[in-house]
Design a protein around this motif. Structure first.
Motif, mmCIF file in Angstrom:
data_model
loop_
_atom_site.group_PDB
_atom_site.id
_atom_site.type_symbol
_atom_site.label_atom_id
_atom_site.label_comp_id
_atom_site.label_asym_id
_atom_site.label_seq_id
_atom_site.Cartn_x
_atom_site.Cartn_y
_atom_site.Cartn_z
ATOM 1 N N VAL A 71 -14.667 -30.441 -39.088
ATOM 2 C CA VAL A 71 -13.975 -30.364 -37.697
ATOM 3 C C VAL A 71 -12.054 -30.315 -37.715
ATOM 4 O O VAL A 71 -11.463 -29.564 -36.294
ATOM 5 C CB VAL A 71 -14.778 -31.306 -36.577
ATOM 6 N N VAL A 89 -10.500 -30.189 -28.266
ATOM 7 C CA VAL A 89 -11.899 -30.049 -28.736
ATOM 8 C C VAL A 89 -12.150 -31.566 -27.947
ATOM 9 O O VAL A 89 -14.064 -30.863 -27.339
ATOM 10 C CB VAL A 89 -11.847 -29.584 -30.345
ATOM 11 N N ALA A 90 -12.520 -32.376 -28.714
ATOM 12 C CA ALA A 90 -13.279 -33.981 -27.472
ATOM 13 C C ALA A 90 -13.363 -33.414 -25.903
ATOM 14 O O ALA A 90 -14.932 -33.752 -26.209
ATOM 15 C CB ALA A 90 -12.669 -34.978 -28.270
ATOM 16 N N ASP A 91 -12.476 -33.106 -25.610
ATOM 17 C CA ASP A 91 -12.719 -33.424 -24.259
ATOM 18 C C ASP A 91 -13.336 -32.105 -23.681
ATOM 19 O O ASP A 91 -14.429 -32.460 -22.205
ATOM 20 C CB ASP A 91 -11.212 -33.391 -23.536
ATOM 21 N N ALA A 92 -13.633 -30.593 -24.044
ATOM 22 C CA ALA A 92 -14.751 -29.870 -24.028
ATOM 23 C C ALA A 92 -15.771 -30.312 -23.992
ATOM 24 O O ALA A 92 -16.780 -30.103 -23.458
ATOM 25 C CB ALA A 92 -14.151 -28.593 -24.428
ATOM 26 N N CYS A 93 -16.272 -31.119 -25.389
ATOM 27 C CA CYS A 93 -17.725 -31.784 -25.128
ATOM 28 C C CYS A 93 -18.444 -31.974 -24.631
ATOM 29 O O CYS A 93 -18.762 -32.128 -24.002
ATOM 30 C CB CYS A 93 -17.783 -31.707 -27.272
ATOM 31 N N ALA A 94 -16.661 -33.396 -24.494
ATOM 32 C CA ALA A 94 -17.738 -34.516 -22.850
ATOM 33 C C ALA A 94 -17.906 -34.077 -22.692
ATOM 34 O O ALA A 94 -18.875 -34.256 -21.397
ATOM 35 C CB ALA A 94 -16.188 -35.705 -22.850
ATOM 36 N N LYS A 96 -19.149 -31.286 -21.997
ATOM 37 C CA LYS A 96 -19.897 -29.828 -21.269
ATOM 38 C C LYS A 96 -21.308 -30.676 -21.491
ATOM 39 O O LYS A 96 -22.198 -30.310 -20.535
ATOM 40 C CB LYS A 96 -19.681 -28.935 -23.057
ATOM 41 N N LEU A 97 -21.010 -32.350 -22.172
ATOM 42 C CA LEU A 97 -22.369 -32.859 -22.465
ATOM 43 C C LEU A 97 -22.648 -33.750 -20.744
ATOM 44 O O LEU A 97 -23.842 -33.834 -20.612
ATOM 45 C CB LEU A 97 -22.166 -33.595 -23.555
ATOM 46 N N LYS A 151 -25.825 -23.829 -19.233
ATOM 47 C CA LYS A 151 -25.506 -22.342 -19.792
ATOM 48 C C LYS A 151 -25.333 -21.385 -19.687
ATOM 49 O O LYS A 151 -23.602 -21.019 -19.567
ATOM 50 C CB LYS A 151 -25.719 -22.621 -21.662
#
Length: 291
Positions: A71, A89-94, A96-97, A151
Motif C-alpha cells: 500500500v 488514500v487514507a482520507d478517501a478510505c475513511a 468512504k467507510l 456505492k
C-alpha cells in the motif's frame, strides 16, 4: 498489549521513510511501476488470506506487514505522478467507510461529517407497520445491500447492475460478485433450499450433455450454482474449495505414507488399492478430529 496512537503513527512513519529510501536507493524498487508491482500485491494478499484461514497469528502479523508495504509503495507511485499520496488514500478510505455506514455514523448532508450521536441505536427496530428509514441496517444483509446502493449512487461511478465488477477476480469470487450485484437489484433466490435445488437441476443437465461444448457449458452452470449456495450460506467459495483441496492433499499424503509403512509404493498401486489407503487415511483423520 495495545499500541497507542503515537506508537502507531511512529511505526507507520518509519515504514513510509523506509519505502521512500528503497524507491531511491534500491535498483529493483526503482524499476517498478504499478503494473509490475501489482502481481506482488496480489501474491501478498493471497498469503495474507492463507494465514488468516489457518488462524496463524504470527504469520498473519507478518503478512499484514507485507501488504501494508505494498500500500505504501503504490501510494508513493501516485505521489510521484502528482495523482495522490498516502494521506489522500487514507482520507478517501475513511470518508468512504463513513458514507457507506449510515447506520453507524448517521446520514449527513453531502460534504459534511456526521453529527455525533445521530446514528440509530444498534439493533433498533422500526415501529410496527413501518419501513426501516433509509440507511438503517438491522442485519448483515442490510449492510451489504445498503453498501451496494450507496456505492452505485456515488459521483464518478459507472452505472448499471454490474458496473465496476472486476473481470480479473478469481472465478469463484467473480461469480459471487455477479450474484451479489444481481441480488441487490432484487433478482435472487429466496433461500438456500432453492439454491440447492438449482444445483441438482444443473447436475442433471450436465449428465444429459452429449458434446464437449455442452459439457463445458453445463459444468460452468454447476459451478456457478454451487457458488450461489456458498453465498447463501455466507461461506467464502474460494476458501471452502481451498480447504477441500488441502483435505484431499493431506489424505493422499497420509495414504501414501501408510502404503510406505507396509512396504508398498503408492505410485505402483492399482487405483482400487490407492482408494483403500485413502479411505483408511480418512478414518484416521476422523479419529484425530474426535480427540
Amino acid at each position: 498489549m495495545t499500541a497507542g496512537g503515537s506508537e502507531i503513527q511512529e511505526a507507520v512513519a518509519r515504514l513510509d521513510a523506509i519505502t521512500r529510501r528503497l524507491r531511491v536507493e534500491c535498483p529493483w524498487d526503482r524499476e517498478q511501476d504499478e503494473r509490475t508491482i501489482v502481481p506482488h500485491t496480489v501474491e501478498e494478499a493471497y498469503e495474507l488470506a492463507d494465514a488468516a484461514y489457518r488462524r496463524d497469528d504470527a504469520k498473519l502479523l507478518d503478512e499484514l506487514g507485507d501488504v501494508l508495504f505494498q500500500v505504501h509503495f503504490l501510494a508513493l507511485l501516485l505521489e510521484e505522478r502528482g495523482a495522490g499520496d498516502l494521506a489522500r488514500v487514507a482520507d478517501a478510505c475513511a470518508e468512504k467507510l463513513v458514507r457507506r455506514h449510515p447506520h453507524v455514523f448517521g446520514s449527513p448532508a453531502p460534504g459534511t461529517a456526521p453529527a455525533p450521536g445521530t446514528a440509530p441505536a444498534p439493533g433498533t427496530a422500526p415501529a410496527p407497520g413501518t419501513s426501516p428509514p433509509p440507511g438503517t441496517a438491522l442485519t448483515a444483509s442490510d449492510v451489504l445491500r445498503n453498501w451496494d446502493r450507496i456505492k452505485e449512487g456515488e459521483e464518478g461511478r459507472e452505472r448499471g447492475i454490474f458496473a465496476e465488477v472486476p473481470e480479473n477476480l478469481p472465478s469463484p469470487l467473480y461469480a459471487r460478485k455477479v450474484q451479489r450485484r444481481a441480488a441487490t437489484s432484487g433478482f435472487d433466490f429466496h433461500d438456500v433450499d432453492v439454491s440447492l435445488h438449482a444445483v441438482r437441476d444443473e447436475l442433471e443437465e450436465l449428465e444429459r450433455a452429449s458434446t464437449a461444448d455442452e459439457r463445458f457449458h453445463e459444468l460452468g452452470d454447476v459451478l456457478f450454482a454451487v457458488v450461489n449456495v456458498a453465498r447463501k450460506l455466507h461461506a467464502d467459495p474460494e476458501l471452502a474449495l481451498r480447504a477441500a483441496s488441502d483435505r484431499f492433499r493431506n489424505r493422499v499424503q497420509r495414504g501414501s505414507g501408510l502404503a510406505t509403512l507396509e512396504g508398498r509404493d503408492w505410485n505402483d498401486l492399482p487405483a482400487e488399492e490407492q482408494l483403500a489407503y485413502y479411505a483408511r487415511a480418512r478414518l484416521i483423520e476422523g479419529d484425530d478430529e474426535a480427540r
